[in-house]
Write a protein that holds these residues in place. Sequence first.
Motif, PDB file in Angstrom:
ATOM      1  N   ARG A   1     -18.720  18.750 -28.336  1.00  0.00           N
ATOM      2  CA  ARG A   1     -17.343  19.146 -28.645  1.00  0.00           C
ATOM      3  C   ARG A   1     -16.328  18.553 -27.682  1.00  0.00           C
ATOM      4  N   SER A   2     -16.814  17.849 -26.648  1.00  0.00           N
ATOM      5  CA  SER A   2     -15.926  17.218 -25.676  1.00  0.00           C
ATOM      6  C   SER A   2     -16.071  15.705 -25.741  1.00  0.00           C
ATOM      7  N   PRO A   3     -15.105  14.996 -26.348  1.00  0.00           N
ATOM      8  CA  PRO A   3     -15.185  13.527 -26.389  1.00  0.00           C
ATOM      9  C   PRO A   3     -15.276  12.899 -24.997  1.00  0.00           C
ATOM     10  N   LEU A   4     -14.566  13.487 -24.034  1.00  0.00           N
ATOM     11  CA  LEU A   4     -14.608  12.945 -22.674  1.00  0.00           C
ATOM     12  C   LEU A   4     -16.012  13.053 -22.100  1.00  0.00           C
ATOM     13  N   TRP A   5     -16.624  14.221 -22.217  1.00  0.00           N
ATOM     14  CA  TRP A   5     -17.944  14.419 -21.626  1.00  0.00           C
ATOM     15  C   TRP A   5     -18.992  13.555 -22.316  1.00  0.00           C
ATOM     16  N   LEU A   6     -18.879  13.398 -23.629  1.00  0.00           N
ATOM     17  CA  LEU A   6     -19.806  12.512 -24.333  1.00  0.00           C
ATOM     18  C   LEU A   6     -19.676  11.088 -23.813  1.00  0.00           C
ATOM     19  N   GLN A   7     -18.431  10.624 -23.647  1.00  0.00           N
ATOM     20  CA  GLN A   7     -18.221   9.262 -23.157  1.00  0.00           C
ATOM     21  C   GLN A   7     -18.764   9.094 -21.747  1.00  0.00           C
ATOM     22  N   LEU A   8     -18.594  10.119 -20.906  1.00  0.00           N
ATOM     23  CA  LEU A   8     -19.120  10.044 -19.541  1.00  0.00           C
ATOM     24  C   LEU A   8     -20.643   9.979 -19.547  1.00  0.00           C
ATOM     25  N   HIS A   9     -21.285  10.731 -20.446  1.00  0.00           N
ATOM     26  CA  HIS A   9     -22.740  10.624 -20.557  1.00  0.00           C
ATOM     27  C   HIS A   9     -23.162   9.179 -20.840  1.00  0.00           C
TER      28      HIS A   9
ATOM     29  N   THR B   1     -25.119   6.905 -17.885  1.00  0.00           N
ATOM     30  CA  THR B   1     -26.515   6.538 -18.167  1.00  0.00           C
ATOM     31  C   THR B   1     -26.659   5.099 -18.635  1.00  0.00           C
ATOM     32  N   GLY B   2     -25.573   4.491 -19.115  1.00  0.00           N
ATOM     33  CA  GLY B   2     -25.646   3.136 -19.655  1.00  0.00           C
ATOM     34  C   GLY B   2     -26.313   3.066 -21.020  1.00  0.00           C
ATOM     35  N   LYS B   3     -26.406   4.207 -21.708  1.00  0.00           N
ATOM     36  CA  LYS B   3     -27.058   4.255 -23.015  1.00  0.00           C
ATOM     37  C   LYS B   3     -26.065   4.664 -24.099  1.00  0.00           C
ATOM     38  N   LYS B   4     -26.360   4.260 -25.327  1.00  0.00           N
ATOM     39  CA  LYS B   4     -25.583   4.729 -26.466  1.00  0.00           C
ATOM     40  C   LYS B   4     -25.916   6.199 -26.729  1.00  0.00           C
ATOM     41  N   PHE B   5     -24.902   6.969 -27.103  1.00  0.00           N
ATOM     42  CA  PHE B   5     -25.111   8.351 -27.488  1.00  0.00           C
ATOM     43  C   PHE B   5     -24.757   8.514 -28.963  1.00  0.00           C
TER      44      PHE B   5
ATOM     45  N   ARG C   1     -18.870   2.037 -21.743  1.00  0.00           N
ATOM     46  CA  ARG C   1     -17.829   1.042 -21.453  1.00  0.00           C
ATOM     47  C   ARG C   1     -18.311   0.185 -20.282  1.00  0.00           C
ATOM     48  N   PRO C   2     -18.473  -1.109 -20.460  1.00  0.00           N
ATOM     49  CA  PRO C   2     -19.137  -1.952 -19.450  1.00  0.00           C
ATOM     50  C   PRO C   2     -18.574  -1.820 -18.039  1.00  0.00           C
ATOM     51  N   GLU C   3     -17.249  -1.910 -17.878  1.00  0.00           N
ATOM     52  CA  GLU C   3     -16.670  -1.871 -16.539  1.00  0.00           C
ATOM     53  C   GLU C   3     -16.809  -0.489 -15.903  1.00  0.00           C
ATOM     54  N   VAL C   4     -16.631   0.541 -16.718  1.00  0.00           N
ATOM     55  CA  VAL C   4     -16.782   1.908 -16.203  1.00  0.00           C
ATOM     56  C   VAL C   4     -18.243   2.163 -15.831  1.00  0.00           C
ATOM     57  N   ALA C   5     -19.163   1.654 -16.664  1.00  0.00           N
ATOM     58  CA  ALA C   5     -20.587   1.832 -16.385  1.00  0.00           C
ATOM     59  C   ALA C   5     -20.969   1.181 -15.060  1.00  0.00           C
ATOM     60  N   LYS C   6     -20.384   0.026 -14.746  1.00  0.00           N
ATOM     61  CA  LYS C   6     -20.674  -0.633 -13.470  1.00  0.00           C
ATOM     62  C   LYS C   6     -20.215   0.229 -12.299  1.00  0.00           C
TER      63      LYS C   6
END
Length: 627
Positions: A490-498, A502-506, A550-555
């Motif tokens: 229910r949280s788009p932000l938290w899903l994106q942070l996951h 982790t560097g994985k698709k959710f 997101r590649p840059e954020v994941a780095k």
Amino acid sequence: SLFSPLPARHLIIMMASPPSRPGPRLPPLLLLLVSLLLRVASSSPRRVVIGVDGGTESIRACCFDAETGAVVGSSSAAAYATSHPRAGWAEQSPEDWYACLRSAVGGAVASAREGGTAVEVLALCADTTCCSVVALGADREPLRPCLLWMDARSAGQAARIVDAARSEAGDAGRTVLEAFPELRVNSNGEGPISAEWLLPKSMWIKENEPEVWERAEVICEYQDYINHKLTGRMVASSCNAAVRWHHDGVDVLLADEAEPNLGRPMRLLEALGMEDLADKLPRTTLAMGDVVGGLTREAAEDLGLEEGTPVVQGGPDAFVGMIGLGTVKPNSICLITGSSHLHCLVTPSATSAPGTWGAYRGAPLSHLNFSEGGQSSTGSLVRWVRDLVSGDVGDGEKIPYGQLDEEASRIEPGCDGLVALETWQGSRTPVTDARARGAFVGLTLSHGRAHLFRSVLEAVCYGTRACLEGLEDASGTEADEVVVAGGATRSPLWLQLHADVTGKKFVLNENTDGPLLGCAILASVGAGVYGSVEEAAENMVRRSEVIEPRPEVAKAYDRLYDEVYKKVRPGVRDTVHAMAALRGGASDHGDSRVRPRGVGWGLSRLRAIRGGDGGPIISPSLLAADW
């Protein structure tokens, strides 16, 4: 042919076309035949299956289209009570389960039939909470309330199982795994064993209620009791047996009169003086998706269904949920979020390693294996911080999560030098530490509530990454996507942070109610609509969204995880352990409360082994109730 490619509405238009209109024409006899076929098709009942989810607080039922998995009508629920006779104890009445099942199924079927819709129920399948243990007498009626999955009274017995195994193995000059290979699923033999599991609960009943134990002809679970009430057959689910009974989930399906205890941990039971448990467990074990039997006349009348309607074997709610999320192939991962996080990885083989639970052979399906990891405080931690920063905003209201999400989204990764540990309620995996505690590190006067909120979102994601890496390392596999369900969706932000951490698709599915849909999938297989669970899942589970890292954020998060989070966890361990010892608690000799026989010794052993009162160890899947 002329008709096969044309939908019925086109045929109706053709039949209604005036003679002068150009286009295909139907001869009168065929016109009559098509009209009759359309009339029959419009009046044919819709084929449905019923999924039943026996949770901690209530039992739910829902009708699903047997082919597409679409919900027909709406779900219906009936709540039952939980009693807590003492601190750490939790009990329910098995009779309440069945009474609420009758109500829930009746409501679901009535909803599916609203508006005069005709439905044909092909089969029914139930999942339930796992390790809710029931003692039944000769008449198959309960002798005492159920010991609910969350009941922790058997913590002492759980500790003694590991102690006994180590002692006996050492006396024989062998390792624990050599002497008791069934303990492989408990962190590769290192333990601990959860107070949740069937064996310690059974030991508690035998030691503290010997009269109940003697009268008990059957020791079983919620799952087995419900199926017996529906069909008259007492059978176990191979998934329950594999994941919480220390059984081999493949071999136990092959047990027969010649080898009745095949797949069972007989050496461990003998070492514990629990050989008689083998005689009390259900003698027959079925895999999820197998038909248990047909509804008895009494059960059919209770549910308002046809006598003989097939009842299909289910299993633990969380692991039936894996099927409902479509994670039924090797190297697939699902993440179930609630007050806690549960991570499940389907593995090519039943390999194990310290810091993981499993891999369980023959689970969730008889030809699969999976391992699990867990985080104790995730959604509960986010709620705690929300409540903390809300203060008193009037009328007991709290700041909406959406507002905190929006504020946190404006903070850069790393929260301006603030990092949190999410282990507020201990650590399950990849490090099992009941005395682990949470922390904020790097706080300054410039940090505000948005920093605190985002830091715990990030901390949970760091912990998720650690759990997933532990599972993948133990199995020698790697997955590039995670199917996710539960409150975090229910949280788009938290899903994106996951995804970023982790560097994985959710992946989000159209229907995220994994347990109910999983039961529907199993029921469709049992009814013969599909030939396998994989085929059914392919047709009944549909994806709705994929969140890419997101590649840059994941780095940026790679550096924060490696250079900060992974150093903070061990860095605070000695401190919080020392604080736990200084904080203390009631000692065995100073505690005036009456303890059941065997529990005091077990708790003192726990303190001796762990250096303090860390509390009972609980399995990762306890969050199943939070689905």
